[in-house]
Write an enzyme that holds these catalytic residues in place. Sequence first.
Site, mmCIF file in Angstrom:
data_model
loop_
_atom_site.group_PDB
_atom_site.id
_atom_site.type_symbol
_atom_site.label_atom_id
_atom_site.label_comp_id
_atom_site.label_asym_id
_atom_site.label_seq_id
_atom_site.Cartn_x
_atom_site.Cartn_y
_atom_site.Cartn_z
ATOM 1 N N ASP A 50 -62.244 -41.225 48.849
ATOM 2 C CA ASP A 50 -61.486 -40.228 49.140
ATOM 3 C C ASP A 50 -62.203 -38.803 49.396
ATOM 4 O O ASP A 50 -61.760 -37.862 49.689
ATOM 5 C CB ASP A 50 -60.219 -39.604 47.967
ATOM 6 C CG ASP A 50 -60.748 -39.459 46.619
ATOM 7 O OD1 ASP A 50 -62.234 -39.631 46.435
ATOM 8 O OD2 ASP A 50 -60.244 -39.303 45.752
ATOM 9 N N SER A 51 -63.585 -38.905 49.088
ATOM 10 C CA SER A 51 -64.527 -38.095 49.654
ATOM 11 C C SER A 51 -64.380 -37.458 50.977
ATOM 12 O O SER A 51 -64.885 -36.370 51.532
ATOM 13 C CB SER A 51 -66.022 -38.355 49.305
ATOM 14 O OG SER A 51 -66.177 -39.648 49.804
ATOM 15 N N ASP A 89 -60.055 -46.079 48.129
ATOM 16 C CA ASP A 89 -59.854 -45.256 46.944
ATOM 17 C C ASP A 89 -58.277 -44.929 47.135
ATOM 18 O O ASP A 89 -57.808 -44.550 47.897
ATOM 19 C CB ASP A 89 -60.472 -43.919 46.980
ATOM 20 C CG ASP A 89 -61.629 -43.641 46.371
ATOM 21 O OD1 ASP A 89 -61.764 -44.308 45.132
ATOM 22 O OD2 ASP A 89 -62.491 -42.714 46.552
ATOM 23 N N LYS A 119 -59.929 -48.621 44.340
ATOM 24 C CA LYS A 119 -60.780 -47.908 43.438
ATOM 25 C C LYS A 119 -59.741 -46.812 42.732
ATOM 26 O O LYS A 119 -59.169 -46.168 43.537
ATOM 27 C CB LYS A 119 -62.188 -47.333 43.948
ATOM 28 C CG LYS A 119 -62.757 -46.448 42.847
ATOM 29 C CD LYS A 119 -64.423 -46.297 42.965
ATOM 30 C CE LYS A 119 -64.378 -45.024 44.096
ATOM 31 N NZ LYS A 119 -63.917 -43.783 43.691
ATOM 32 N N GLU A 121 -59.824 -43.696 39.582
ATOM 33 C CA GLU A 121 -60.617 -42.863 38.744
ATOM 34 C C GLU A 121 -60.028 -42.700 37.242
ATOM 35 O O GLU A 121 -58.850 -42.511 37.123
ATOM 36 C CB GLU A 121 -60.857 -41.312 39.043
ATOM 37 C CG GLU A 121 -61.850 -41.208 40.476
ATOM 38 C CD GLU A 121 -61.754 -39.734 40.983
ATOM 39 O OE1 GLU A 121 -61.520 -38.646 40.075
ATOM 40 O OE2 GLU A 121 -62.428 -39.618 42.005
ATOM 41 N N GLU A 188 -70.696 -42.098 37.879
ATOM 42 C CA GLU A 188 -70.788 -40.915 38.784
ATOM 43 C C GLU A 188 -71.355 -39.778 37.884
ATOM 44 O O GLU A 188 -70.617 -39.579 36.921
ATOM 45 C CB GLU A 188 -69.827 -40.442 39.721
ATOM 46 C CG GLU A 188 -70.157 -39.347 40.670
ATOM 47 C CD GLU A 188 -69.048 -38.738 41.738
ATOM 48 O OE1 GLU A 188 -68.021 -39.574 41.911
ATOM 49 O OE2 GLU A 188 -69.307 -37.769 42.454
HETATM 50 O O1 KIV Z 1 -64.855 -40.963 47.118
HETATM 51 C C1 KIV Z 1 -65.749 -41.305 47.060
HETATM 52 O O2 KIV Z 1 -66.615 -41.353 48.032
HETATM 53 C C2 KIV Z 1 -66.338 -41.897 46.053
HETATM 54 C C3 KIV Z 1 -68.039 -41.920 45.953
HETATM 55 C C4 KIV Z 1 -68.841 -40.916 45.516
HETATM 56 C C5 KIV Z 1 -68.352 -43.106 44.798
HETATM 57 O O3 KIV Z 1 -65.495 -41.997 45.130
#
Ligand code: KIV
Length: 270
Positions: A50-51, A89, A119, A121, A188
């Site tokens: 989600d970055s 994510d 994924k 958090e 992280e």
């Molecule tokens: O969103 C993302 O790119 C991430 C990575 C930095 C692990 O969660």
Amino acid sequence: MSSQTETIRRTTVPQIANRKGGEPIVSLTSYHAHTAAIVDRYADFILVGDSLGMVMHGMDSTVGVPLDLMIMHGKAVVRGTQKALIVVDMPFGTYEESPGVAFRNAAKIMKETQCGAVKLEGGARMAETIRFLTERGIPVMAHIGLTPQSSHVMGGFKTQGRDEDTWHLHEADAKAVSEAGAFAVVLEGMVEPLAAKITKQVHIPTIGIGASADCDGQILVLEDMLGLNAWTPKFVKVYGDLGPQIEASVKAYAEEVRDRSFPGPDQTYK
Ligand code: KIV
């Protein structure tokens, strides 16, 4: 006549889980079919992180990323790849409320993108949800330490574990997600000795980003390591120089258009 075409098999979740303590796991983020196709040749798994909200869409944080955007980029990455496990994510607000809400949204991501895992958090507080999802067929990668979706609570993007008195909380998070059935955990923004300690403690692979070289694998944001972002975190080794290269190409094109030296159709369409 038998076909000469070899079937390329995607890396599976158990194959990643079985790499604990073995050959280091290579992973990168990717958001598009074209970059994912290149990364696919070298990475064991690709994260549609989600970055992308910050890197691709100019947001200040990942909090505003909608589910549909993750699904759109997830589909592109799955289409562009053949080999790597694709992990997508779950964005903020799509899984925290209850295990049932998390299941509905994770199932939507998996059905629509055809990715292999999601994924999310959070450590101990998300353990019940991780168990609920994995028991119902959804492989989960966990993400602890600096969790960007909670940056408003954390007061920014801060390295975790600077105070040794807090280590036990991160260790408990890692243990909780591992026992709940996560197949791997991203560590992280965590001080090095803490990440190395957690890697020894849990039976699932740890994937480090700004954590420790001793993790079972590493992940970086592709645009960071390519030198495409004006600012990158201190821990990122920049392998490429794409920002200046793109700028030089755009500048050359703009100059050709302006001074009318841009090639006409007779020169470009042979
Ligand atoms: O969103 C993302 O790119 C991430 C990575 C930095 C692990 O969660």
